[in-house]
Scaffold this active site. Structure first.
Site, PDB file in Angstrom:
ATOM      1  CB  CYS A   2      -0.866   0.025   1.246  1.00 48.79           C
ATOM      2  SG  CYS A   2      -1.826  -1.473   1.465  1.00 48.79           S
ATOM      3  NE  ARG A  27       4.314   1.689  -1.290  1.00 47.52           N
ATOM      4  CZ  ARG A  27       5.465   1.127  -0.962  1.00 47.52           C
ATOM      5  NH1 ARG A  27       6.540   1.426  -1.629  1.00 47.52           N
ATOM      6  NH2 ARG A  27       5.540   0.282   0.037  1.00 47.52           N
ATOM      7  CD1 TRP A  74      -3.659  -4.046  -5.086  1.00 47.44           C
ATOM      8  CD2 TRP A  74      -1.520  -4.634  -5.020  1.00 47.44           C
ATOM      9  NE1 TRP A  74      -3.403  -4.782  -6.212  1.00 47.44           N
ATOM     10  CE2 TRP A  74      -2.097  -5.166  -6.195  1.00 47.44           C
ATOM     11  CE3 TRP A  74      -0.183  -4.886  -4.777  1.00 47.44           C
ATOM     12  CZ2 TRP A  74      -1.394  -5.914  -7.109  1.00 47.44           C
ATOM     13  CZ3 TRP A  74       0.514  -5.639  -5.693  1.00 47.44           C
ATOM     14  CH2 TRP A  74      -0.071  -6.148  -6.854  1.00 47.44           C
ATOM     15  CG  ASN A 100       2.833  -0.694   3.140  1.00 48.69           C
ATOM     16  OD1 ASN A 100       2.302  -1.683   2.639  1.00 48.69           O
ATOM     17  ND2 ASN A 100       4.063  -0.329   2.833  1.00 48.69           N
ATOM     18  N   GLY A 101       1.321  -3.072   5.210  1.00 48.09           N
ATOM     19  CA  GLY A 101       1.914  -4.281   5.787  1.00 48.09           C
ATOM     20  C   GLY A 101       0.826  -5.252   6.203  1.00 48.09           C
ATOM     21  CD  GLU A 480      11.798 -16.542 -16.441  1.00 49.37           C
ATOM     22  OE1 GLU A 480      11.146 -17.076 -17.346  1.00 49.37           O
ATOM     23  OE2 GLU A 480      11.673 -15.337 -16.148  1.00 49.37           O
ATOM     24  CE  LYS A 484      12.556 -12.330 -17.957  1.00 50.94           C
ATOM     25  NZ  LYS A 484      11.513 -13.167 -17.503  1.00 50.94           N
ATOM     26  CD  GLU A 487      10.798 -10.936 -21.666  1.00 45.85           C
ATOM     27  OE1 GLU A 487      11.339 -11.553 -20.726  1.00 45.85           O
ATOM     28  OE2 GLU A 487       9.589 -10.696 -21.709  1.00 45.85           O
ATOM     29  CG  HIS A 503      19.818 -37.799 -27.216  1.00 45.51           C
ATOM     30  ND1 HIS A 503      20.009 -39.105 -27.573  1.00 45.51           N
ATOM     31  CD2 HIS A 503      19.796 -37.790 -25.859  1.00 45.51           C
ATOM     32  CE1 HIS A 503      20.089 -39.868 -26.497  1.00 45.51           C
ATOM     33  NE2 HIS A 503      19.969 -39.089 -25.440  1.00 45.51           N
ATOM     34  CE  LYS A 602       4.720  -6.762 -16.222  1.00 41.09           C
ATOM     35  NZ  LYS A 602       5.893  -7.659 -16.043  1.00 41.09           N
TER      36      LYS A 602
HETATM   37  O1  M6R Z   1       0.781 -11.692 -16.869  1.00 37.08           O
HETATM   38  P1  M6R Z   1       1.184 -13.092 -17.197  1.00 37.08           P
HETATM   39  O2  M6R Z   1       2.031 -13.713 -16.111  1.00 37.08           O
HETATM   40  O3  M6R Z   1       0.042 -13.978 -17.548  1.00 37.08           O
HETATM   41  O4  M6R Z   1       2.105 -12.959 -18.473  1.00 37.08           O
HETATM   42  C1  M6R Z   1       2.568 -14.094 -19.126  1.00 37.08           C
HETATM   43  C2  M6R Z   1       3.655 -13.746 -20.112  1.00 37.08           C
HETATM   44  O5  M6R Z   1       3.163 -12.908 -21.110  1.00 37.08           O
HETATM   45  C3  M6R Z   1       4.850 -13.073 -19.426  1.00 37.08           C
HETATM   46  O6  M6R Z   1       5.370 -13.869 -18.403  1.00 37.08           O
HETATM   47  C4  M6R Z   1       5.970 -12.790 -20.431  1.00 37.08           C
HETATM   48  O7  M6R Z   1       6.515 -13.995 -20.885  1.00 37.08           O
HETATM   49  C5  M6R Z   1       7.023 -11.898 -19.794  1.00 37.08           C
HETATM   50  N1  M6R Z   1       7.285 -10.794 -20.649  1.00 37.08           N
HETATM   51  C6  M6R Z   1       8.304 -12.599 -19.552  1.00 37.08           C
HETATM   52  O8  M6R Z   1       9.271 -11.771 -19.003  1.00 37.08           O
END
Ligand code: M6R
Length: 607
Positions: A2, A27, A74, A100-101, A480, A484, A487, A503, A602
């Site tokens: 929050c 936040r 939140w 907040n907390g 993952e 990263k 991306e 293989h 996003k």
């Molecule tokens: O909001 P979501 O977790 O559902 O999003 C899923 C993916 O679009 C998201 O994780 C995407 O792969 C990111 N940009 C990865 O860093």
């Protein structure tokens, strides 16, 4: 998370409270409220939804006065409704609190206060603080707040106003952040520096376990048990944009560094003496005990979190678990039989592929559990149960702290399910809970070694291919780490199952190619060491990601990124951090738009 804001001076408090809250909206923002004291009474205004709703409310019913508090919420305890919005008042309306907390023992305190005749207006944990202060008040607000917080366990930054002592704000911090801003004849307080920048650049950071008594002309600090504290005034030099990013160059870096705190929030109130207590989940009696299968549906990073989650759930709770890319499951004629749980993992809770796959499984009879970050998102409205990861808003397109906290949430879920199913003994559960407790500190140790990752990123920033190899949990983390890098740095990269090299994929390894080898899983370590030899024999440059006491692996690699030793099952939560940092620093070396990489958004709300 929050946001809290306070003002005491000679100007009208309301415009500054609203402005500060707007700057703190990142936040969280499911509801907001203000309290202003004037002529011996406190006026409260609250509204659920975004801050603009509160602005409409105060336009119709303004509050005047030069001492006040504001809060943007939140939710963690209680739905995001008007009555659960802060500030919260005691029975008389003469004491109000913003917080907040989380107050972990609020239920026990609430029962005690109800038995003593206190009347509650909300479902929040925060309201107990207002009533505790009321019960302790004997003409001295400072003393009453001290006595009240000594009874509360958890994390808090709180600020208190009292109509009987209208010329002060009393604030206390334990874990959740709190800053006081200093002016001439006026003072401010807030959760974070950005909220204060239009008014002052002179600030005092309140530390854990400290109380601030703030008047127009002074800030007096003490420990909560009453010992005086001296703290130098800090001068903030950030510009407004840098301040929003907490002084970091990008949101992604800020979010990577927020991970120890985010982990703390994820686990707050959920770990109890070797047990896990998950709020928001109410499986019907016998459901977990008779579960035949868990389907995990997710995309991107959330899918990678699901791959790690499979290990936790199969190993600890012995439930067959199948992670599926949501966009694939939808078009696959998957067989759904028996007592099934669909686990939809999504940071935003709005990813259309995940929502559609989840709806499909629900229609076919599965109960749905959502693991998400965003309160009130579509996934939370449609799921039967919700487990919030409480990572706080994630702004950078590349997901970091959401991944880490998804993993922590999954471990807690698997421990809970394992205990219910009798597949996890008490001693192992205790060990894992203790390991989880220690994780925020361990994550901070990994972050402290960032300069080593920066060196490595500089060395390999111009590579055209980078590979990540691992086995078991390490392979899932490798996926993952590779995503990263792709991306945000646009470097071609792949995660390869180390056992599959021979293989086919070993053909990709040639002289000078950087290969990250993840070696945190004891039961496959010998095999990984052989894979490292295979890579080196083809000229690959091996960067081992291994425990800091693993000298054997270190000897065989060209470089090592060490992490503190933890239970192998928890290692993914630390191992991903150097990989996030590597991706970030390579992208930075290459001069990319890190927070908004090309072609990506996003939240993906279209198919
Ligand atoms: O909001 P979501 O977790 O559902 O999003 C899923 C993916 O679009 C998201 O994780 C995407 O792969 C990111 N940009 C990865 O860093």
């Amino acid at each position: 998370m929050c946001g809290i804001m306070g003002y005491i001076g000679d100007r009208q408090a309301l415009p500054m409270l609203l402005d500060g809250l707007r700057r703190l909206e990142y936040r969280g923002y499911d509801s907001a409220g203000v309290a202003v004291v004037r002529n011996g009474r406190i006026d409260l205004r609250k509204a659920s939804g975004k801050l603009s709703r509160l602005e409409q409310v105060v336009k119709v019913a303004p509050v005047a006065g030069s001492v006040g508090l504001g809060h943007t919420r939140w939710a963690t305890h209680g739905d995001p409704t008007d009555r659960n919005a802060h500030p919260h008042a005691d029975c008389t309306g003469r004491v109000v609190v913003i917080h907040n907390g989380i107050i972990e023992n609020y239920l026990a305190l609430k029962e005690e206060l109800l038995a003593a005749g206190h009347r509650f207006q909300s479902d929040t944990d925060t309201e107990v603080l207002a009533h505790l202060i009321e019960a302790e008040y004997r003409g001295d607000l400072e003393g009453a707040v001290r006595r009240a917080v000594s009874r509360a366990h958890g994390a808090y930054a709180i600020a208190v106003l009292c109509a009987d002592e209208p010329d002060k704000i009393v604030a206390v911090r334990y874990i959740s952040p709190l800053i006081v801003g200093l002016g001439s004849g006026e003072m401010w307080m807030a959760s974070d520096i950005p909220a204060l920048l239009p008014y002052t650049r002179h600030v005092i950071v309140i530390e854990d376990g400290e109380m601030a008594v703030i008047t127009r002309d002074s800030v007096r600090l003490s420990s909560v048990d009453g010992r005086p504290v001296e703290r130098p005034i800090m001068h903030v030099t950030w510009d407004a944009e840098a301040a929003e990013k907490g002084g970091y160059a990008h949101f992604m870096l800020k979010e990577i560094h927020e991970q120890p705190r985010a982990l703390q929030e994820t686990m707050m109130g959920r770990l109890d003496e070797g047990r896990v207590v998950l709020d928001g989940i109410r499986f019907p009696p016998g459901f977990v005990e008779t579960l035949d299968k868990i389907w995990v549906v997710a995309c991107g990073t959330a899918y990678h979190a699901g791959l790690v989650g499979r290990w936790f759930l199969e190993h600890l709770a012995r439930i067959p678990t199948e992670p599926d890319l949501a966009s694939e499951l939808r078009y696959r004629d998957a067989l759904l039989a028996g007592n099934a749980l669909a686990m939809a993992i999504s940071q935003s809770g709005e990813t259309v592929d995940t929502l559609t796959a989840m709806r499909d499984l629900k229609k076919r009879g599965a109960r749905v559990l959502a693991i998400t970050n965003v309160l009130g998102s579509t996934v939370t409205r449609e799921a039967d149960d919700v487990l919030y990861i409480r990572a706080g808003p994630e702004i950078a397109v590349a997901s970091t702290k959401a991944y880490l906290t998804m993993l922590a949430a999954e471990v807690m879920l698997a421990v809970d399910m394992g205990m219910r199913r009798g597949t996890l003994d008490q001693a192992r559960a205790r060990g894992l809970v203790a390991g989880l407790h220690a994780l925020p500190g361990r994550a901070q140790e990994v972050l402290n070694r960032e300069p080593e990752v920066v060196d490595l990123a500089r060395r390999y920033a111009s590579a055209s291919d980078v590979f990540f190899i691992g086995r078991g949990l390490d392979y899932s983390v490798a996926m993952e780490g590779s995503l990263k890098l792709k991306e945000i740095s646009y470097v071609h990269s792949e995660a390869l199952a180390a056992g599959e090299l021979k293989h086919g994929t070993l053909a990709l390894i040639e002289s000078g190619v950087p290969v990250f080898a993840l070696v945190t899983q004891r039961h496959v370590k010998e095999k990984m060491l052989s894979n490292i030899q295979e890579v080196k024999a083809r000229g690959g440059l091996v960067i081992a990601l291994a425990y800091e006491d693993d000298e054997e692996t270190a000897r065989q690699a060209h470089h090592v990124l060490p992490i503190p030793r933890v239970d192998d099952l928890l290692a993914p939560i630390l191992a991903i951090i150097p990989l996030q940092l590597f991706a970030y620093h390579v992208a930075r070396e290459r001069g990319h738009d890190i927070d908004q990489p090309r072609n990506l958004a996003k939240s993906v709300t279209v198919e």
